[in-house]
Design a protein around this motif. Sequence first.
Motif, PDB file in Angstrom:
ATOM      1  N   LEU A   1       0.809  -1.218   0.000  1.00  0.00           N
ATOM      2  CA  LEU A   1       0.000   0.000   0.000  1.00  0.00           C
ATOM      3  C   LEU A   1       0.844   1.271   0.000  1.00  0.00           C
ATOM      4  O   LEU A   1       0.469   2.253  -0.636  1.00  0.00           O
ATOM      5  N   VAL A   2       1.955   1.281   0.703  1.00  0.00           N
ATOM      6  CA  VAL A   2       2.719   2.530   0.801  1.00  0.00           C
ATOM      7  C   VAL A   2       3.700   2.727  -0.343  1.00  0.00           C
ATOM      8  O   VAL A   2       4.133   3.851  -0.585  1.00  0.00           O
ATOM      9  N   HIS A   3       4.019   1.667  -1.074  1.00  0.00           N
ATOM     10  CA  HIS A   3       4.910   1.802  -2.222  1.00  0.00           C
ATOM     11  C   HIS A   3       4.175   2.608  -3.301  1.00  0.00           C
ATOM     12  O   HIS A   3       3.044   2.286  -3.655  1.00  0.00           O
ATOM     13  N   HIS A   4       4.778   3.652  -3.807  1.00  0.00           N
ATOM     14  CA  HIS A   4       4.179   4.555  -4.803  1.00  0.00           C
ATOM     15  C   HIS A   4       2.979   5.331  -4.229  1.00  0.00           C
ATOM     16  O   HIS A   4       2.082   5.707  -4.980  1.00  0.00           O
ATOM     17  N   SER A   5       2.922   5.532  -2.924  1.00  0.00           N
ATOM     18  CA  SER A   5       1.733   6.136  -2.302  1.00  0.00           C
ATOM     19  C   SER A   5       1.958   7.570  -1.857  1.00  0.00           C
ATOM     20  O   SER A   5       3.086   8.036  -1.726  1.00  0.00           O
ATOM     21  N   TYR A   6       0.849   8.205  -1.606  1.00  0.00           N
ATOM     22  CA  TYR A   6       0.805   9.485  -0.915  1.00  0.00           C
ATOM     23  C   TYR A   6       0.040   9.243   0.368  1.00  0.00           C
ATOM     24  O   TYR A   6      -1.123   8.818   0.331  1.00  0.00           O
ATOM     25  N   LEU A   7       0.691   9.485   1.492  1.00  0.00           N
ATOM     26  CA  LEU A   7       0.020   9.337   2.780  1.00  0.00           C
ATOM     27  C   LEU A   7      -0.446  10.713   3.226  1.00  0.00           C
ATOM     28  O   LEU A   7       0.345  11.643   3.320  1.00  0.00           O
ATOM     29  N   LEU A   8      -1.715  10.827   3.470  1.00  0.00           N
ATOM     30  CA  LEU A   8      -2.289  12.072   3.970  1.00  0.00           C
ATOM     31  C   LEU A   8      -2.713  11.832   5.405  1.00  0.00           C
ATOM     32  O   LEU A   8      -3.611  11.028   5.664  1.00  0.00           O
ATOM     33  N   LEU A   9      -2.051  12.505   6.306  1.00  0.00           N
ATOM     34  CA  LEU A   9      -2.357  12.334   7.716  1.00  0.00           C
ATOM     35  C   LEU A   9      -3.144  13.543   8.187  1.00  0.00           C
ATOM     36  O   LEU A   9      -2.731  14.683   7.993  1.00  0.00           O
ATOM     37  N   TYR A  10      -4.243  13.274   8.796  1.00  0.00           N
ATOM     38  CA  TYR A  10      -5.094  14.333   9.330  1.00  0.00           C
ATOM     39  C   TYR A  10      -5.049  14.216  10.840  1.00  0.00           C
ATOM     40  O   TYR A  10      -5.577  13.262  11.413  1.00  0.00           O
ATOM     41  N   ASP A  11      -4.377  15.142  11.458  1.00  0.00           N
ATOM     42  CA  ASP A  11      -4.236  15.113  12.912  1.00  0.00           C
ATOM     43  C   ASP A  11      -5.016  16.283  13.500  1.00  0.00           C
ATOM     44  O   ASP A  11      -4.479  17.336  13.780  1.00  0.00           O
ATOM     45  N   GLY A  12      -6.284  16.076  13.615  1.00  0.00           N
ATOM     46  CA  GLY A  12      -7.136  17.129  14.125  1.00  0.00           C
ATOM     47  C   GLY A  12      -8.441  16.538  14.601  1.00  0.00           C
ATOM     48  O   GLY A  12      -8.628  15.324  14.609  1.00  0.00           O
ATOM     49  N   PRO A  13      -9.360  17.394  14.983  1.00  0.00           N
ATOM     50  CA  PRO A  13     -10.647  16.894  15.462  1.00  0.00           C
ATOM     51  C   PRO A  13     -11.444  16.233  14.335  1.00  0.00           C
ATOM     52  O   PRO A  13     -11.281  16.568  13.164  1.00  0.00           O
ATOM     53  N   SER A  14     -12.267  15.325  14.695  1.00  0.00           N
ATOM     54  CA  SER A  14     -13.129  14.627  13.752  1.00  0.00           C
ATOM     55  C   SER A  14     -14.069  15.615  13.073  1.00  0.00           C
ATOM     56  O   SER A  14     -14.685  16.464  13.735  1.00  0.00           O
ATOM     57  N   ASN A  15     -14.186  15.506  11.751  1.00  0.00           N
ATOM     58  CA  ASN A  15     -15.144  16.352  11.031  1.00  0.00           C
ATOM     59  C   ASN A  15     -16.567  16.062  11.479  1.00  0.00           C
ATOM     60  O   ASN A  15     -17.394  16.966  11.575  1.00  0.00           O
ATOM     61  N   ARG A  16     -16.870  14.803  11.733  1.00  0.00           N
ATOM     62  CA  ARG A  16     -18.221  14.454  12.194  1.00  0.00           C
ATOM     63  C   ARG A  16     -18.514  15.092  13.548  1.00  0.00           C
ATOM     64  O   ARG A  16     -19.605  15.600  13.780  1.00  0.00           O
ATOM     65  N   MET A  17     -17.534  15.056  14.435  1.00  0.00           N
ATOM     66  CA  MET A  17     -17.716  15.661  15.758  1.00  0.00           C
ATOM     67  C   MET A  17     -17.885  17.174  15.628  1.00  0.00           C
ATOM     68  O   MET A  17     -18.757  17.761  16.251  1.00  0.00           O
ATOM     69  N   ARG A  18     -17.057  17.779  14.775  1.00  0.00           N
ATOM     70  CA  ARG A  18     -17.155  19.225  14.566  1.00  0.00           C
ATOM     71  C   ARG A  18     -18.529  19.602  14.020  1.00  0.00           C
ATOM     72  O   ARG A  18     -19.174  20.528  14.495  1.00  0.00           O
ATOM     73  N   ASP A  19     -19.004  18.842  13.020  1.00  0.00           N
ATOM     74  CA  ASP A  19     -20.319  19.121  12.438  1.00  0.00           C
ATOM     75  C   ASP A  19     -21.425  18.948  13.473  1.00  0.00           C
ATOM     76  O   ASP A  19     -22.375  19.718  13.513  1.00  0.00           O
TER      77      ASP A  19
END
Length: 85
Positions: free
Chosen positions: A60-78
């Motif tokens: 999965l990580v070979h040739h990949s772009y890892l996008l890490l989201y380190d923040g509050p949950s969008n569902r919780m925020r909504d």
Amino acid sequence: LICDEWGYVPLDREAAQLLFQVISDSYERRNVVLTTNLEFSRWVSIFYDEQMTAAIIDRLVHHSYLLLYDGPSNRMRDSLMRQDG
């Protein structure tokens, strides 16, 4: 191939092996988009086998772009925005 909420629903050993086969067959042939809230170190709880887990991560990580989201949950925020409104 899009896999959403990876690891959210537990898999039995046979399902984990089938999912490994799907990822292996997809490797370098088709795009795979995966979302999860589990860090790689916890993936062995999905696949039950350290070697298979390492093989899946490697593919999965070979040739990949890892996008890490380190923040509050969008569902919780909504949800909180609806309560405030």
